[in-house]
Design a protein around this motif. Structure first.
Motif, PDB file in Angstrom:
ATOM      1  N   ILE A   1       0.855  -1.186   0.000  1.00  0.00           N
ATOM      2  CA  ILE A   1       0.000   0.000   0.000  1.00  0.00           C
ATOM      3  C   ILE A   1       0.892   1.237   0.000  1.00  0.00           C
ATOM      4  O   ILE A   1       1.769   1.379   0.852  1.00  0.00           O
ATOM      5  N   VAL A   2       0.652   2.115  -0.959  1.00  0.00           N
ATOM      6  CA  VAL A   2       1.476   3.313  -1.134  1.00  0.00           C
ATOM      7  C   VAL A   2       0.556   4.534  -1.137  1.00  0.00           C
ATOM      8  O   VAL A   2      -0.489   4.524  -1.790  1.00  0.00           O
ATOM      9  N   LEU A   3       0.953   5.580  -0.422  1.00  0.00           N
ATOM     10  CA  LEU A   3       0.196   6.827  -0.389  1.00  0.00           C
ATOM     11  C   LEU A   3       1.073   7.972  -0.869  1.00  0.00           C
ATOM     12  O   LEU A   3       2.291   7.954  -0.692  1.00  0.00           O
TER      13      LEU A   3
ATOM     14  N   GLY B   1      -2.975   1.840  -3.501  1.00  0.00           N
ATOM     15  CA  GLY B   1      -2.709   3.069  -2.785  1.00  0.00           C
ATOM     16  C   GLY B   1      -3.654   4.193  -3.117  1.00  0.00           C
ATOM     17  O   GLY B   1      -4.616   4.027  -3.880  1.00  0.00           O
ATOM     18  N   TYR B   2      -3.355   5.363  -2.549  1.00  0.00           N
ATOM     19  CA  TYR B   2      -4.222   6.533  -2.657  1.00  0.00           C
ATOM     20  C   TYR B   2      -3.399   7.805  -2.850  1.00  0.00           C
ATOM     21  O   TYR B   2      -2.349   7.974  -2.237  1.00  0.00           O
ATOM     22  N   SER B   3      -3.938   8.698  -3.657  1.00  0.00           N
ATOM     23  CA  SER B   3      -3.447  10.062  -3.728  1.00  0.00           C
ATOM     24  C   SER B   3      -4.280  10.895  -2.758  1.00  0.00           C
ATOM     25  O   SER B   3      -5.514  10.928  -2.854  1.00  0.00           O
ATOM     26  N   ILE B   4      -3.620  11.541  -1.818  1.00  0.00           N
ATOM     27  CA  ILE B   4      -4.302  12.371  -0.825  1.00  0.00           C
ATOM     28  C   ILE B   4      -4.029  13.825  -1.153  1.00  0.00           C
ATOM     29  O   ILE B   4      -2.877  14.271  -1.181  1.00  0.00           O
ATOM     30  N   SER B   5      -5.098  14.585  -1.423  1.00  0.00           N
ATOM     31  CA  SER B   5      -4.923  15.973  -1.824  1.00  0.00           C
ATOM     32  C   SER B   5      -6.241  16.724  -1.605  1.00  0.00           C
ATOM     33  O   SER B   5      -7.131  16.244  -0.898  1.00  0.00           O
ATOM     34  N   ALA B   6      -6.353  17.894  -2.220  1.00  0.00           N
ATOM     35  CA  ALA B   6      -7.570  18.690  -2.146  1.00  0.00           C
ATOM     36  C   ALA B   6      -7.780  19.414  -3.470  1.00  0.00           C
ATOM     37  O   ALA B   6      -6.812  19.836  -4.114  1.00  0.00           O
ATOM     38  N   VAL B   7      -9.032  19.544  -3.858  1.00  0.00           N
ATOM     39  CA  VAL B   7      -9.402  20.316  -5.044  1.00  0.00           C
ATOM     40  C   VAL B   7     -10.525  21.266  -4.653  1.00  0.00           C
ATOM     41  O   VAL B   7     -11.172  21.105  -3.620  1.00  0.00           O
ATOM     42  N   GLY B   8     -10.754  22.260  -5.486  1.00  0.00           N
ATOM     43  CA  GLY B   8     -11.756  23.255  -5.176  1.00  0.00           C
ATOM     44  C   GLY B   8     -13.179  22.794  -5.444  1.00  0.00           C
ATOM     45  O   GLY B   8     -13.418  21.794  -6.126  1.00  0.00           O
ATOM     46  N   GLU B   9     -14.107  23.550  -4.901  1.00  0.00           N
ATOM     47  CA  GLU B   9     -15.532  23.305  -5.165  1.00  0.00           C
ATOM     48  C   GLU B   9     -15.911  24.079  -6.426  1.00  0.00           C
ATOM     49  O   GLU B   9     -16.737  24.995  -6.406  1.00  0.00           O
ATOM     50  N   ASP B  10     -15.300  23.699  -7.528  1.00  0.00           N
ATOM     51  CA  ASP B  10     -15.471  24.412  -8.788  1.00  0.00           C
ATOM     52  C   ASP B  10     -15.458  23.404  -9.936  1.00  0.00           C
ATOM     53  O   ASP B  10     -15.239  22.200  -9.729  1.00  0.00           O
ATOM     54  N   ALA B  11     -15.700  23.885 -11.129  1.00  0.00           N
ATOM     55  CA  ALA B  11     -15.773  22.989 -12.285  1.00  0.00           C
ATOM     56  C   ALA B  11     -14.447  22.299 -12.543  1.00  0.00           C
ATOM     57  O   ALA B  11     -14.413  21.103 -12.888  1.00  0.00           O
ATOM     58  N   LEU B  12     -13.333  23.014 -12.371  1.00  0.00           N
ATOM     59  CA  LEU B  12     -12.026  22.387 -12.570  1.00  0.00           C
ATOM     60  C   LEU B  12     -11.785  21.284 -11.546  1.00  0.00           C
ATOM     61  O   LEU B  12     -11.142  20.271 -11.853  1.00  0.00           O
ATOM     62  N   GLY B  13     -12.313  21.469 -10.340  1.00  0.00           N
ATOM     63  CA  GLY B  13     -12.205  20.428  -9.323  1.00  0.00           C
ATOM     64  C   GLY B  13     -13.008  19.194  -9.691  1.00  0.00           C
ATOM     65  O   GLY B  13     -12.550  18.056  -9.495  1.00  0.00           O
ATOM     66  N   ASP B  14     -14.214  19.406 -10.231  1.00  0.00           N
ATOM     67  CA  ASP B  14     -15.027  18.276 -10.686  1.00  0.00           C
ATOM     68  C   ASP B  14     -14.300  17.507 -11.784  1.00  0.00           C
ATOM     69  O   ASP B  14     -14.240  16.271 -11.773  1.00  0.00           O
ATOM     70  N   GLU B  15     -13.745  18.249 -12.738  1.00  0.00           N
ATOM     71  CA  GLU B  15     -13.037  17.618 -13.854  1.00  0.00           C
ATOM     72  C   GLU B  15     -11.803  16.869 -13.371  1.00  0.00           C
ATOM     73  O   GLU B  15     -11.494  15.771 -13.856  1.00  0.00           O
ATOM     74  N   LEU B  16     -11.079  17.457 -12.419  1.00  0.00           N
ATOM     75  CA  LEU B  16      -9.858  16.838 -11.928  1.00  0.00           C
ATOM     76  C   LEU B  16     -10.168  15.564 -11.152  1.00  0.00           C
ATOM     77  O   LEU B  16      -9.475  14.545 -11.290  1.00  0.00           O
ATOM     78  N   SER B  17     -11.216  15.598 -10.351  1.00  0.00           N
ATOM     79  CA  SER B  17     -11.642  14.399  -9.630  1.00  0.00           C
ATOM     80  C   SER B  17     -12.011  13.288 -10.603  1.00  0.00           C
ATOM     81  O   SER B  17     -11.634  12.125 -10.413  1.00  0.00           O
TER      82      SER B  17
ATOM     83  N   GLY C   1      -7.686   5.508 -13.063  1.00  0.00           N
ATOM     84  CA  GLY C   1      -7.536   4.338 -12.211  1.00  0.00           C
ATOM     85  C   GLY C   1      -6.826   4.622 -10.904  1.00  0.00           C
ATOM     86  O   GLY C   1      -6.421   3.693 -10.198  1.00  0.00           O
ATOM     87  N   ILE C   2      -6.675   5.913 -10.570  1.00  0.00           N
ATOM     88  CA  ILE C   2      -5.995   6.289  -9.332  1.00  0.00           C
ATOM     89  C   ILE C   2      -7.019   6.369  -8.210  1.00  0.00           C
ATOM     90  O   ILE C   2      -8.005   7.110  -8.303  1.00  0.00           O
ATOM     91  N   LYS C   3      -6.782   5.636  -7.143  1.00  0.00           N
ATOM     92  CA  LYS C   3      -7.601   5.786  -5.958  1.00  0.00           C
ATOM     93  C   LYS C   3      -7.196   7.084  -5.260  1.00  0.00           C
ATOM     94  O   LYS C   3      -6.025   7.472  -5.284  1.00  0.00           O
ATOM     95  N   SER C   4      -8.135   7.750  -4.647  1.00  0.00           N
ATOM     96  CA  SER C   4      -7.805   9.039  -4.051  1.00  0.00           C
ATOM     97  C   SER C   4      -8.693   9.333  -2.846  1.00  0.00           C
ATOM     98  O   SER C   4      -9.789   8.796  -2.711  1.00  0.00           O
ATOM     99  N   ILE C   5      -8.171  10.181  -1.989  1.00  0.00           N
ATOM    100  CA  ILE C   5      -8.956  10.818  -0.938  1.00  0.00           C
ATOM    101  C   ILE C   5      -8.795  12.306  -1.189  1.00  0.00           C
ATOM    102  O   ILE C   5      -7.754  12.894  -0.900  1.00  0.00           O
ATOM    103  N   LEU C   6      -9.808  12.913  -1.800  1.00  0.00           N
ATOM    104  CA  LEU C   6      -9.744  14.304  -2.204  1.00  0.00           C
ATOM    105  C   LEU C   6     -10.688  15.137  -1.353  1.00  0.00           C
ATOM    106  O   LEU C   6     -11.906  14.942  -1.383  1.00  0.00           O
ATOM    107  N   GLN C   7     -10.136  16.033  -0.574  1.00  0.00           N
ATOM    108  CA  GLN C   7     -10.950  16.993   0.144  1.00  0.00           C
ATOM    109  C   GLN C   7     -11.421  18.068  -0.822  1.00  0.00           C
ATOM    110  O   GLN C   7     -10.715  18.404  -1.781  1.00  0.00           O
ATOM    111  N   ARG C   8     -12.622  18.595  -0.612  1.00  0.00           N
ATOM    112  CA  ARG C   8     -13.130  19.713  -1.405  1.00  0.00           C
ATOM    113  C   ARG C   8     -13.223  20.932  -0.502  1.00  0.00           C
ATOM    114  O   ARG C   8     -13.711  20.842   0.626  1.00  0.00           O
TER     115      ARG C   8
END
Length: 300
Positions: free
Chosen positions: A5-7, A41-57, A64-71
């Motif tokens: 498991i890699v983060l 594993g997981y990419s842990i990061s944050a994206v905005g509550e905006d259209a670019l954030g939706d697209e990036l998520s 195929g990247i698992k992630s924990i993305l805060q908004r």
């Protein structure tokens, strides 16, 4: 063997390339390649509550990247990338979503399960994300690899931050330009590359120092005295975006699966060479990565 498991902790962003935007960020690139080399594993990061954030998520999920993305209310990160002879130059905006990653119980629990955690200097430029990542690193399990890809960008670092992260790390990865800067910063000027890498191992109690020298070579030095140096195979370069991250993710995944240092290094070099032949940091993987080193050896 159990799947490692890699983060990765830190920036997730849109690289605004001349040909259009591509999802990226060194920690996310690392996870993409670690997962394509057998890790979970997981990419842990944050994206905005905006259209670019939706697209990036969506882009992360589709890759195929698992992630924990805060908004959060901060804008999703974009980075202007200018390519000069295929080499990227970055203009990085401040006060974006990943500057405000919040410490949560979920993140602490995930870090505690990881066999390796990757981090760099850039995401720790802000006090909030700095404090979150430093606290998370305290919750890694005994024996976990803590992979510090120094990844110096602009003025988004300091000697104090680099020193703090070196004391947290078990692996340091840097390129030849970054090594020169650190030799000056830590007053070890005039030492050979090998001696400088060994100095960091000894001084900060590291397992490995990894040095990449672009189109020339890469070297890996171990605490036990084991080392590996391989020439960089010459390929037709589309761009080098994410090549170093692909090296790091491939090496980490292979080492965690019990592959020898030399074999893990060779796999990392071949993956990085392949990524250089493709556009962007998350290319589709072929069924087998070509052995560019073997091809170069045969030609010589």
């Amino acid at each position: 063997m159990k799947q490692p498991i890699v983060l990765s902790l830190g920036e997730l962003l849109w690289d605004m390339l001349p040909g259009g935007k591509r999802a990226g960020g060194a920690p996310a690139n690392f996870i993409y390649h670690a997962m394509n080399n057998g890790a979970d594993g997981y990419s842990i990061s944050a994206v905005g509550e905006d259209a670019l954030g939706d697209e990036l998520s969506d882009a992360v999920t589709n890759a195929g990247i698992k992630s924990i993305l805060q908004r959060n209310a901060w804008p999703t990160s974009t980075v202007e990338v200018a390519l000069k002879n295929g080499i990227p130059e970055y203009t990085i905006v401040r006060n974006v979503a990943w500057d405000h990653i919040v410490l949560t119980r979920e993140l602490i629990e995930q870090v505690g399960k990881a066999d390796a955690v990757c981090f760099g200097t850039l995401a720790l430029r802000s006090p909030e994300t700095h404090d979150t990542i430093i606290e998370l690193l305290k919750h890694t399990k005994p024996g976990a690899m803590k992979f510090f890809d120094i990844n110096l960008r602009g003025d988004h670092y300091s000697k104090e931050l680099i020193t703090e992260l070196l004391w947290q790390a078990t692996v340091l990865k840097l390129n030849d330009a970054e090594l020169l800067l650190l030799q000056d910063m830590f007053d070890i000027r005039g030492t050979s590359d090998a001696d400088a890498c060994q100095w960091f191992i000894n001084h900060f109690d590291l397992e490995y120092t990894i040095l990449t020298a672009g189109s020339e070579y890469s070297s890996i030095f171990g605490r036990t005295g084991e080392s590996s140096t391989l020439s960089t195979p010459h390929v037709k370069v589309a761009d080098t975006v994410g090549a170093g991250d692909s090296f790091s993710g491939t090496f980490t995944s292979n080492v965690l699966q019990g592959v020898s240092l030399r074999a893990a290094h060779r796999a990392a070099v071949n993956t990085a060479a392949y990524v250089c032949t493709q556009s962007g940091a998350w290319p589709d993987y072929p069924q087998t990565i070509p052995d560019y080193l073997a091809q170069a050896e045969a030609e010589n």
